[in-house]
Enzyme design. Sequence first.
Site, PDB file in Angstrom:
ATOM      1  N   ASP A 204     -18.335 -11.017  -9.147  1.00  0.00           N
ATOM      2  CA  ASP A 204     -19.574 -11.298  -8.433  1.00  0.00           C
ATOM      3  C   ASP A 204     -20.783 -10.952  -9.302  1.00  0.00           C
ATOM      4  O   ASP A 204     -20.793  -9.930 -10.004  1.00  0.00           O
ATOM      5  CB  ASP A 204     -19.591 -10.461  -7.143  1.00  0.00           C
ATOM      6  CG  ASP A 204     -20.768 -10.765  -6.253  1.00  0.00           C
ATOM      7  OD1 ASP A 204     -20.919 -11.931  -5.850  1.00  0.00           O
ATOM      8  OD2 ASP A 204     -21.544  -9.832  -5.962  1.00  0.00           O
ATOM      9  N   GLU A 254      -3.382  -6.511 -21.216  1.00  0.00           N
ATOM     10  CA  GLU A 254      -2.260  -5.584 -21.198  1.00  0.00           C
ATOM     11  C   GLU A 254      -1.155  -6.065 -20.273  1.00  0.00           C
ATOM     12  O   GLU A 254      -0.009  -5.613 -20.375  1.00  0.00           O
ATOM     13  CB  GLU A 254      -2.720  -4.195 -20.755  1.00  0.00           C
ATOM     14  CG  GLU A 254      -3.653  -3.502 -21.729  1.00  0.00           C
ATOM     15  CD  GLU A 254      -4.154  -2.175 -21.182  1.00  0.00           C
ATOM     16  OE1 GLU A 254      -3.608  -1.710 -20.161  1.00  0.00           O
ATOM     17  OE2 GLU A 254      -5.099  -1.609 -21.766  1.00  0.00           O
TER      18      GLU A 254
END
Length: 546
Positions: A204, A254
């Site tokens: 956002d 990751e």
Amino acid sequence: MTGTTGPGADWWRQAVVYQVYPRSFADANGDGTGDLAGITRRIPHLVDLGVDAVWLSPFYPSALADGGYDVDDHRDVDPTIGTLADFDAMVTALHAAGLKLIVDIVPNHSSNRHPWFQAALAAGPGSPERERYVFRHGADGPPTDWRASFGGPTWEPVGDDWWYLHMFAPEQPDWNWDHPDVREDHERTLRFWADRGVDGFRIDVAHYLTKDLTGPLPTQAEIEARTVPEGTHPFDDRDDVHEVYRSWRKLFDEYDPPRMAVAEAVVPTHRRPRYASADGLGQAFNFDLLEADFDAGRFRTVVEQNLDLARAAGSTSTWVLSNHDVVRHPSRYGLPTGTSLPAWLMSDGTDPAADEERGLRRARAATAFLLALPGCAYLYQGEELGLPEVADLPGVVLQDPTWTRSLGTAKGRDGCRVPLPWSSSGSSFGFGPDGGRPAHLPQPPWSGRFAVEAQAADAASTLAFYRAAIARRRELVTGEELEFLDSPDGVVAFARPGGWVCTTNFTTSAVPLPEGEVLLSSSGDPAGGGLTELPGETTVWVRRAG
């Protein structure tokens, strides 16, 4: 686990993503508010629709000062929407159905009920607690004359001539992104949801995070005149915001497959690729089609520009016509060009009156155009039903902070957030169980004719069209190339790999039907049965012979 090219790593590049505004999607327990259990129960609708992923708007604990974007706790679920166990059950059910999940992350601000902000107020000026937010001293009034996005000043007084910054509502104090606690806590939040199976994040107001309030600050007039050099604005689209997103990209990578992210970055178009870069968030919203009139030249220009921007970023473009912040596109397209939408809403949708039939015809044509493009398509809940804006909501029921902050002179966004109709009848048209509480925003009496139940058996319905278009897209879309073709004035045609062509007639008069097998039509029978010419304000997909 680590990985950047594992199975499914690029699922988002050509995905069809369906935005769920959870409080208005489906209410399982009858309290008048949509919830996670309701979403889980309605997964078959999403499967039938054929989408690839769900984007879930905020579901976090909130006082709802701004529709859930005022977040009390970024790592929990609002009790009115469910529990973490409900969230886990929803994720499991979505993944079992072959659907990915993207969740909204709100990193620019917290709510004023967040424990850290309450601690900042209690600790007082100069305290370490206050350093996590943006507090400034102003003995003669607010530190600047800046105006907030929802109206009113951006500075809220807390006593003793101290003020805190909020770019939106006063209930949404801005974080200080120079503080390591803020950065570490947000990375903890991202890991929390990624570890629970979330496949991606919608960021956002991604352009607002970092701020520099040292030195002489521009006035509101100077900001509006755009005299501040790009990248050095005190709070908007600063170059240093990308340091944050580079660290997030390392975190996302990751995971195997890497978690995707898409930026809500309302910035000049040439600044957008930085948010969508491979070492940043990876994708950024493009609202240019949403903001464009239904016009052949404008649509083509938007596509050309945004495909260039996507190539510059090494990403794919995004395409969107409606979301939780704008008047629904069937209503926009049914209004005369140049209509002021805020003024139209204030007239309860009567001045001028929208041409519902024309608006829906144009909306379907624009949707077929959008779904034929290379890139990621974002759909907003209810658009598959052709829902128009609920423009006549009375002030007493409005929840958008724009209404109160503007002192009742602007209605805001509630008209596109009215709960969905699932059934043709019933106390809430199937949004909740019969006998439950009324929906949190009142549904108009005409809701039943747009209901899923009413459209599911109608081969010419908007729902049938969306299902057919998304299914055809899944069959046809390969690669990310597009070639515009010569076409008459008011018509846009482009070829896609595999020998098929999308042609949109933006005029009101019929033109010759392109040669070949009609695969999809936005008007009448979605399969194109019986077409002998291309009607006005209609899109067709055609497979060329040979």
